[in-house]
Structures are given as structure tokens and as C-alpha cells.
Motif scaffolding. Structure first.
Motif, PDB file in Angstrom:
ATOM      1  N   SER A 342       0.892  -1.234  -0.075  1.00 21.83           N
ATOM      2  CA  SER A 342      -0.078   0.042  -0.094  1.00 21.83           C
ATOM      3  C   SER A 342       0.946   1.221  -0.114  1.00 21.83           C
ATOM      4  O   SER A 342       2.141   0.927   0.243  1.00 21.83           O
ATOM      5  CB  SER A 342      -0.788   0.087   1.341  1.00 21.83           C
ATOM      6  N   PHE A 343       0.502   2.351  -0.218  1.00 24.28           N
ATOM      7  CA  PHE A 343       1.213   3.440  -0.473  1.00 24.28           C
ATOM      8  C   PHE A 343       0.587   4.489   0.252  1.00 24.28           C
ATOM      9  O   PHE A 343       0.053   5.761  -0.454  1.00 24.28           O
ATOM     10  CB  PHE A 343       1.860   3.786  -1.957  1.00 24.28           C
ATOM     11  N   GLN A 344       0.128   4.768   1.397  1.00 27.86           N
ATOM     12  CA  GLN A 344      -0.443   5.770   2.251  1.00 27.86           C
ATOM     13  C   GLN A 344       0.143   6.708   2.735  1.00 27.86           C
ATOM     14  O   GLN A 344      -0.160   7.833   2.614  1.00 27.86           O
ATOM     15  CB  GLN A 344      -1.338   5.106   3.095  1.00 27.86           C
ATOM     16  N   GLN A 345       1.411   6.335   3.253  1.00 29.10           N
ATOM     17  CA  GLN A 345       2.412   7.152   4.114  1.00 29.10           C
ATOM     18  C   GLN A 345       3.415   7.596   3.268  1.00 29.10           C
ATOM     19  O   GLN A 345       3.836   8.678   3.239  1.00 29.10           O
ATOM     20  CB  GLN A 345       2.479   6.684   5.381  1.00 29.10           C
ATOM     21  N   GLY A 346       3.731   6.568   2.549  1.00 29.34           N
ATOM     22  CA  GLY A 346       4.870   6.898   1.887  1.00 29.34           C
ATOM     23  C   GLY A 346       6.231   5.906   1.973  1.00 29.34           C
ATOM     24  O   GLY A 346       6.014   4.755   2.537  1.00 29.34           O
ATOM     25  N   CYS A 347       7.516   6.305   1.628  1.00 21.76           N
ATOM     26  CA  CYS A 347       8.420   5.246   1.495  1.00 21.76           C
ATOM     27  C   CYS A 347       9.625   5.919   2.373  1.00 21.76           C
ATOM     28  O   CYS A 347       9.833   7.183   2.694  1.00 21.76           O
ATOM     29  CB  CYS A 347       9.010   5.131   0.225  1.00 21.76           C
ATOM     30  N   ARG A 348      10.366   5.084   3.080  1.00 15.24           N
ATOM     31  CA  ARG A 348      11.425   5.601   4.011  1.00 15.24           C
ATOM     32  C   ARG A 348      12.507   4.518   3.887  1.00 15.24           C
ATOM     33  O   ARG A 348      12.466   3.276   3.860  1.00 15.24           O
ATOM     34  CB  ARG A 348      10.764   5.520   5.452  1.00 15.24           C
ATOM     35  N   LEU A 349      13.710   4.968   3.962  1.00 17.13           N
ATOM     36  CA  LEU A 349      15.154   4.229   4.086  1.00 17.13           C
ATOM     37  C   LEU A 349      15.439   4.478   5.404  1.00 17.13           C
ATOM     38  O   LEU A 349      15.555   5.402   6.036  1.00 17.13           O
ATOM     39  CB  LEU A 349      16.057   4.698   3.053  1.00 17.13           C
ATOM     40  N   SER A 350      15.670   3.096   6.344  1.00 13.81           N
ATOM     41  CA  SER A 350      16.004   3.392   7.493  1.00 13.81           C
ATOM     42  C   SER A 350      17.302   2.701   7.575  1.00 13.81           C
ATOM     43  O   SER A 350      17.703   1.545   7.439  1.00 13.81           O
ATOM     44  CB  SER A 350      14.877   2.706   8.319  1.00 13.81           C
ATOM     45  N   ALA A 351      18.395   3.391   8.080  1.00 12.72           N
ATOM     46  CA  ALA A 351      19.785   3.101   8.506  1.00 12.72           C
ATOM     47  C   ALA A 351      20.160   2.134   7.509  1.00 12.72           C
ATOM     48  O   ALA A 351      20.842   0.896   7.545  1.00 12.72           O
ATOM     49  CB  ALA A 351      19.851   2.109   9.721  1.00 12.72           C
ATOM     50  N   VAL A 352      20.184   2.527   6.144  1.00  7.67           N
ATOM     51  CA  VAL A 352      20.613   1.971   5.019  1.00  7.67           C
ATOM     52  C   VAL A 352      21.810   2.086   4.641  1.00  7.67           C
ATOM     53  O   VAL A 352      22.761   3.125   4.625  1.00  7.67           O
ATOM     54  CB  VAL A 352      19.744   2.109   3.796  1.00  7.67           C
ATOM     55  N   SER A 353      22.902   0.774   4.340  1.00  9.46           N
ATOM     56  CA  SER A 353      24.211   0.626   3.833  1.00  9.46           C
ATOM     57  C   SER A 353      24.220   0.088   2.669  1.00  9.46           C
ATOM     58  O   SER A 353      23.434  -0.805   2.556  1.00  9.46           O
ATOM     59  CB  SER A 353      25.000   0.111   5.006  1.00  9.46           C
ATOM     60  N   LYS A 354      25.027   0.442   1.831  1.00 12.61           N
ATOM     61  CA  LYS A 354      25.143  -0.070   0.498  1.00 12.61           C
ATOM     62  C   LYS A 354      26.497   0.142  -0.145  1.00 12.61           C
ATOM     63  O   LYS A 354      27.080   1.237  -0.182  1.00 12.61           O
ATOM     64  CB  LYS A 354      24.221   0.440  -0.588  1.00 12.61           C
ATOM     65  N   SER A 355      27.135  -0.970  -0.356  1.00  9.69           N
ATOM     66  CA  SER A 355      28.213  -1.045  -1.059  1.00  9.69           C
ATOM     67  C   SER A 355      28.353  -1.788  -2.405  1.00  9.69           C
ATOM     68  O   SER A 355      27.379  -2.692  -2.738  1.00  9.69           O
ATOM     69  CB  SER A 355      29.374  -2.000  -0.246  1.00  9.69           C
ATOM     70  N   PHE A 356      29.193  -1.560  -3.476  1.00 10.35           N
ATOM     71  CA  PHE A 356      29.570  -2.299  -4.534  1.00 10.35           C
ATOM     72  C   PHE A 356      30.927  -2.705  -4.501  1.00 10.35           C
ATOM     73  O   PHE A 356      32.079  -1.990  -4.508  1.00 10.35           O
ATOM     74  CB  PHE A 356      29.442  -1.501  -5.887  1.00 10.35           C
TER      75      PHE A 356
END
Ligand SMILES: Nc1ncnc2c1ncn2[C@@H]1O[C@H](COP(=O)(O)OP(=O)(O)OP(=O)(O)O)[C@@H](O)[C@H]1O
Length: 584
Positions: A342-356
Motif C-alpha cells: 500500500s502507499f498511504q504514508q510513503g517510503c522510508r529508508l532506515s539505516a541503509v548501507s550499500k556497497s559495490f
């Protein structure tokens, strides 16, 4: 031989056991026909029919079913057996015919399915040419490999049948013949190995060439504009020369095998005949039959070797497609949960880490994309803005932390349903070589012409599309090359809007537009909220004028830029924000 058996039994969509059964029956039928020659010739030359155990056995069998071993009975049996052999072979090869089509199309379908299910990170490492070559050239050759494998097995069965008959007549002569055959096969084995190498070279060279050519074609404008084709043409010439050499080797080795086999077989058979006449005490009737059987046996062994040579020649494309299928299956997107998004409130990224690999793009970042608002990402090139969007799209998975949609981790959601809620415009302005309409609907039958016209209106593309020679049906050329960069950008935006998404993800959507068009587009985008939520990546100031929140991505971190909402904005604020990001 193992690899031939593997292709025969492992190829998907085939009925290999039925083919094998029919081939065995064909072999047996031929065996019965040839075996009946023995009593026939023995009777014809008036020799003793009891002299050979095989001859006695056949006559006993004929008498046991109430027939007498007259020549007409024996001839009829031979005719019946050979007819049965032809019918069983036809049945087997009819199955093989179906199987060839099944193998070629089955490999293609599996490959396409795997690629469509593959991780984005895998896809970006795949040269398009490799996939295109596997789909067309290699899959066709792989289908043929199945047919050749089946023919090779048919020949092997015949060899076994003839060997049994020959053994029943004279095991000494059979062993002698087999020894002769083995010497010929062994001596000429190098021609099979040459063919295998040449086949592998053909497969590899063709793959490199198609891959390379695809890249050259994709960059043709740049190469021509700077007159840099020469180096690429030289490289292609080298590959073509290598391919030519491999093809020449294939023909030479197959023809050489045939010719050398003929010479060596004649020598071996001649020597064997002299030996049989001079040394052995086989009665003449049996000797004639024996000669016929052994000649057939040796010929079949030779044909089996030629067929095997063909099989090893065509095994490499089969294995190449199989390898790509296995590789792409292993690169399938991670299994997500099946919860409906569902998309009532929105999207959130929480404490995200990303490496290549070693390169850490983000470390422990948080980001809010509230529903109904415009969130803009800016920052220097290569800092991870597109990667952030990819995380939201589920095209990349975070190494740590979570992407939450209405508070539910994206990993728990049905990924396809989530993506169906998104309209996406990528940085690359590449279109399909198809009509404007197809480029907007992407073949989705649920998108009506009304949706398309509305999307074109919103993207500011109605006028220029109407002015095209065939309107919506106009073909846009390779990668959309018949349209300007700005026109392509509007088409890609219309495509993103046509499916009435809930979230619009725009990566540099105004980069190809002039200032006036950009301003118009920003006004349009501003008007799409709050029904629509927008996440936009930009290097340009215009989008900031409509942004609710601006994030600055830099040094593996993300920070809210001090740009206020459009209604509370102070003069000069946007210019300062842009100056800060470009000075980083
Ligand atoms: N699939 C990938 N494999 C390896 N490295 C990658 C991959 N995708 C992106 N990167 C690296 O991650 C970093 C961030 O790339 P990204 O495309 O997200 O930057 P960006 O901020 O969008 O850049 P730009 O503004 O130039 O489009 C870059 O250093 C890039 O080389």
C-alpha cells in the motif's frame, strides 16, 4: 561420448526414452534382416546350414513358428525386417524433429525467463551481444546438437546390433574386425579433437564478434563523428579472420576424416579378407555373410565416428547456452514476501548501507519520501543518487538497514506489485525501435489510448507527437534515434505517467530540455501532487523550485538541504543550494 549422452538425455522438452526405444527396435529389426541373410546365402550356395550356430538358430526359430526355411520365406523376412527398421527409424526421427524445435525454443524461453527474473546487478554485467547471440545463433545450433546426438546414438545402437550378429557368426573374426576398427578410430581420433576445438572456437569467436558488434552499433554515432571506426574495424577483421579459420578447420577435419576412413577401412578390410581366406577354416557361405556383416559393422563404426565428430562440433553452443541459463538462474532476484503493498504514508529508508565490492556508496543513511510530496535528490556525480532510487525500486538490495513502504519492509512485499505502482524515467534516453504508442504502453493492454493521450498531455508531448508523420504510430527509429533528446525525454515521461502510478521516480528528467520546456514541465509535475508522489534526481535548479524536501547526497551520507518548501521560499535560496552541490 558422455557429453553427447548428456545432451540427448538432459535436453528439456524432449522424449529421449521414446526415441531411444524406437532406435533400439529399429536396430533389432535391421539385425534380424541382416541375420536372415546367413541361412539364405547358405541355402543358395548349397552349403551346410548347421555349420553356423546363428544359421541353425534362425532356421529353428522359423520352423518353430510353422514356416519352412525356403528362400522366399527368408527374403520376405528380410524385406519385413528392413521395412520395420525404416518405420521405427522414422518414428524416432519424427520425435527428434519435434525435439529439435523444442530444444531450441525451450532454451530460448528459459533464458528469457531467467533474464527477466534476474537481479539488476547481474544484468548490468551482461553484454547485450552475448545474450542476443545465445538467443539466436547458439540456441539454433543447440537444437541441431540434439539431432546430431540422437543420430550418433542411432549409429551406436546399430554398431552394437551388428557386433552381436558378427559375434554369433564368428567371434574370432569379429574381434579381429573390431581391432581393425579400433585402430582406424584411434588413428583418426585427432581429427575429432580438431573438430571439437574448431567448434569451440567458432562458438567463442562468434560470441565475441556479436557482442563487440552490438557495442559498436550502439556507439556508431560517436565513432563516426570522430572518425574512430578504423580501430574497431581492424578488431572485427581479426575476429572474422579467426572465425574463418575455425570454419575452414571444421570442414577440413570432417572431410579428412571421411577420406582417411575410406582408405584405412579398405586396407583393414582387405587384410582381414586375406586373413580369413588363408588362415581361417570358415565355410564359404558363412564367409560371405561374415564379410557382409563385418563390412557393415566397420562402416557403421566409421559412420559413428563421423557422427560423433559432428556431435562434438555442435556441443559447444549447447553448453554455452546452458552455462548462460545456469548463470542467469543463479542470479535470480532475491525472493520477496508476497504481501500486497500500500502507499498511504510513503517510503522510508532506515539505516541503509550499500556497497559495490569495496566501494561503500552509503553508510547508515535515513531518507523520507512522504506521500503526496516532491522529494529531490541532488549532489555531485557518482555519489549514489541513482543507487538510492534503485533501492526504492527494489533493483538493488541494501547490505544493511531497510527500505520501508508504509512501514513494511520492501523485502516482505510482492515486488512486482510494488513496481507496478511506480512510474520510472531513467537517465538513459533510449527508446524501443517501435512506434510512439508502443514506447508508451510497453505492450501493456491495460493502458488505454485515453491513458496514453492524457500522459502525452501531462508530459508536454501532445503537439510534437501530433506533428509526426504517423502520429502515435510513427516509428521512433533505433533507440529512438529519429527523435530529439528532449522529445525522447517527454516520451519516457509519458510512458512513466501512462500507467497512473502512485510514485514517480525521475532520474534527470529535465536534462535534455531547454529552459522554457523545463520550467513548463516542472509546473506540470508540481500540479501532479498530492495525488502523485515524486522522487526526483537532478543536477539542475528548476526542479528545486517545486521540491518539498531536497536531500544532498555526498560522501556516503545524505543530509536535508536547507531549501524550504515552495510556499516559504526566500529569493536566492535555490541558487545557493545549487552552488553548494556543484562546488562539492
Ligand atoms: N552496478 C554497479 N556496480 C558497481 N558499482 C556501481 C554500480 N552502480 C553504481 N556503481 C558505483 O556507485 C557509485 C554511485 O553511482 P550512482 O550511479 O548511484 O551515482 P549518481 O550519484 O547517480 O551519479 P550521476 O549523478 O553521475 O548519475 C559510483 O561510484 C558508481 O561507480
Amino acid at each position: 561420448m558422455l557429453s553427447v549422452l548428456r545432451i540427448f538425455f538432459n535436453a528439456k522438452g524432449t522424449n529421449s526414452w521414446t526415441v531411444l526405444g524406437a532406435l533400439v527396435l529399429a536396430g533389432l529389426a535391421e539385425g534380424i534382416g541382416v541375420a536372415n541373410l546367413l541361412p539364405l546365402i547358405t541355402i543358395m550356395i548349397g552349403a551346410d546350414t548347421d555349420a553356423s550356430p546363428l544359421s541353425r538358430m534362425l532356421i529353428d526359430t522359423i520352423e518353430a513358428v510353422g514356416l519352412s526355411p525356403e528362400p522366399y520365406v527368408l527374403v520376405s523376412l528380410i524385406v519385413l525386417s528392413i521395412t520395420a527398421k525404416a518405420i521405427f527409424t522414422l518414428i524416432a526421427m519424427r520425435h527428434v524433429g519435434y525435439a529439435v524445435a523444442e530444444v531450441a525454443t525451450g532454451l530460448r524461453a528459459t533464458l528469457v525467463g531467467n533474464l527477466l527474473r534476474g537481479r539488476w546487478s547481474y544484468f548490468v554485467t551482461q553484454p547485450v551481444g552475448r545474450v542476443a547471440n545465445a538467443m539466436s545463433n547458439e540456441a539454433t545450433r543447440a537444437g541441431r546438437a540434439y539431432q546430431i546426438a540422437a543420430e550418433c546414438i542411432a549409429d551406436t545402437i546399430q554398431v552394437v546390433v551388428y557386433m552381436i550378429i558378427a559375434l554369433l557368426v564368428s567371434w574370432q573374426l569379429t574381434l579381429l574386425a573390431l581391432l581393425g576398427g579400433a585402430v582406424v578410430v584411434g588413428l583418426l581420433g585427432f581429427l575429432v579433437r580438431t573438430a571439437r576445438k574448431a567448434g569451440l572456437k567458432q562458438t567463442n569467436r562468434t560470441r565475441y564478434m556479436v557482442t563487440y558488434l552490438t557495442d559498436v552499433l550502439n556507439n556508431m554515432k560517436t565513432l563516426k563523428a570522430m572518425a574512430r571506426q578504423a580501430a574497431f574495424a581492424a578488431y572485427l577483421d581479426k575476429q572474422i579472420a579467426g572465425l574463418r579459420k575455425a570454419l575452414r578447420r571444421q570442414v577440413t577435419s570432417t572431410e579428412a576424416l571421411k577420406s582417411f576412413q575410406e582408405i584405412l577401412t579398405t586396407v583393414v578390410m582387405g587384410a582381414g579378407l586375406i586373413l580369413a581366406i588363408e588362415v581361417s577354416a570358415i565355410p564359404p557361405g558363412e564367409l560371405i555373410v561374415m564379410y557382409v556383416v563385418i563390412l557393415k559393422l566397420v562402416k557403421n563404426v566409421m559412420r559413428m565416428q563421423r557422427q560423433y565428430q559432428k556431435a562434438v562440433l555442435s556441443e559447444s553452443p549447447y553448453h554455452a547456452v546452458e552455462a548462460l541459463i545456469a548463470e542467469s538462474a543463479a542470479a535470480a532476484e532475491n525472493a520477496h514476501g508476497g504481501a500486497p503493498p500500500s502507499f498511504q504514508q510513503g517510503c522510508r529508508l532506515s539505516a541503509v548501507s550499500k556497497s559495490f565490492g569495496e566501494h561503500q556508496v552509503f553508510q547508515n543513511i535515513d531518507l523520507e519520501i512522504p506521500r503526496g510530496e516532491i522529494t529531490v535528490l541532488m549532489g555531485p556525480s557518482g555519489t549514489g543518487k541513482t543507487t538510492l532510487a534503485d533501492l526504492v525500486l527494489g533493483l538493488q538490495d541494501p547490505d544493511a538497514g531497510e527500505v520501508l513502504i508504509d512501514g513494511t519492509p520492501l523485502s516482505d512485499l510482492d515486488l512486482q506489485s510494488w513496481r507496478r505502482m511506480i512510474g520510472y524515467v531513467s537517465q538513459d534516453l533510449v527508446l524501443f525501435h517501435d512506434s510512439v504508442l508502443m514506447n508508451i504502453t510497453l505492450g501493456d493492454p491495460t493502458i488505454s489510448e485515453e491513458d496514453v493521450r492524457r500522459a502525452l498531455e501531462l508530459a508536454g508531448a501532445t503537439d510534437f507527437v501530433a506533428a509526426l508523420p504517423e502520429g502515435l504510430s510513427t516509428m521512433v527509429g533505433e533507440k529512438g534515434g529519429k527523435l530529439s533528446g528532449g522529445q525522447r525525454q517527454r516520451i519516457t515521461l509519458a510512458r512513466a505517467l501512462a500507467g497512473r502510478p502512485k510514485l514517480l521516480v525521475l532520474d534527470e528528467v529535465t536534462s535534455a530540455l531547454d529552459a522554457r520546456s523545463e520550467e513548463e514541465l516542472c509546473t506540470t509535475l508540481g500540479g501532479l501532487t498530492p495525488e502523485l508522489t515524486i522522487l526526483a534526481i537532478t543536477h539542475r535548479p528548476q526542479l528545486l523550485t517545486i521540491a518539498d524536501t531536497v536531500y544532498r547526497v555526498h560522501d556516503g551520507q545524505i543530509a536535508k538541504s536547507p531549501v524550504t518548501t515552495p510556499s516559504a521560499r526566500r529569493p536566492g535560496e535555490i541558487e545557493t543550494a545549487v552552488a553548494t552541490q556543484s562546488s562539492s
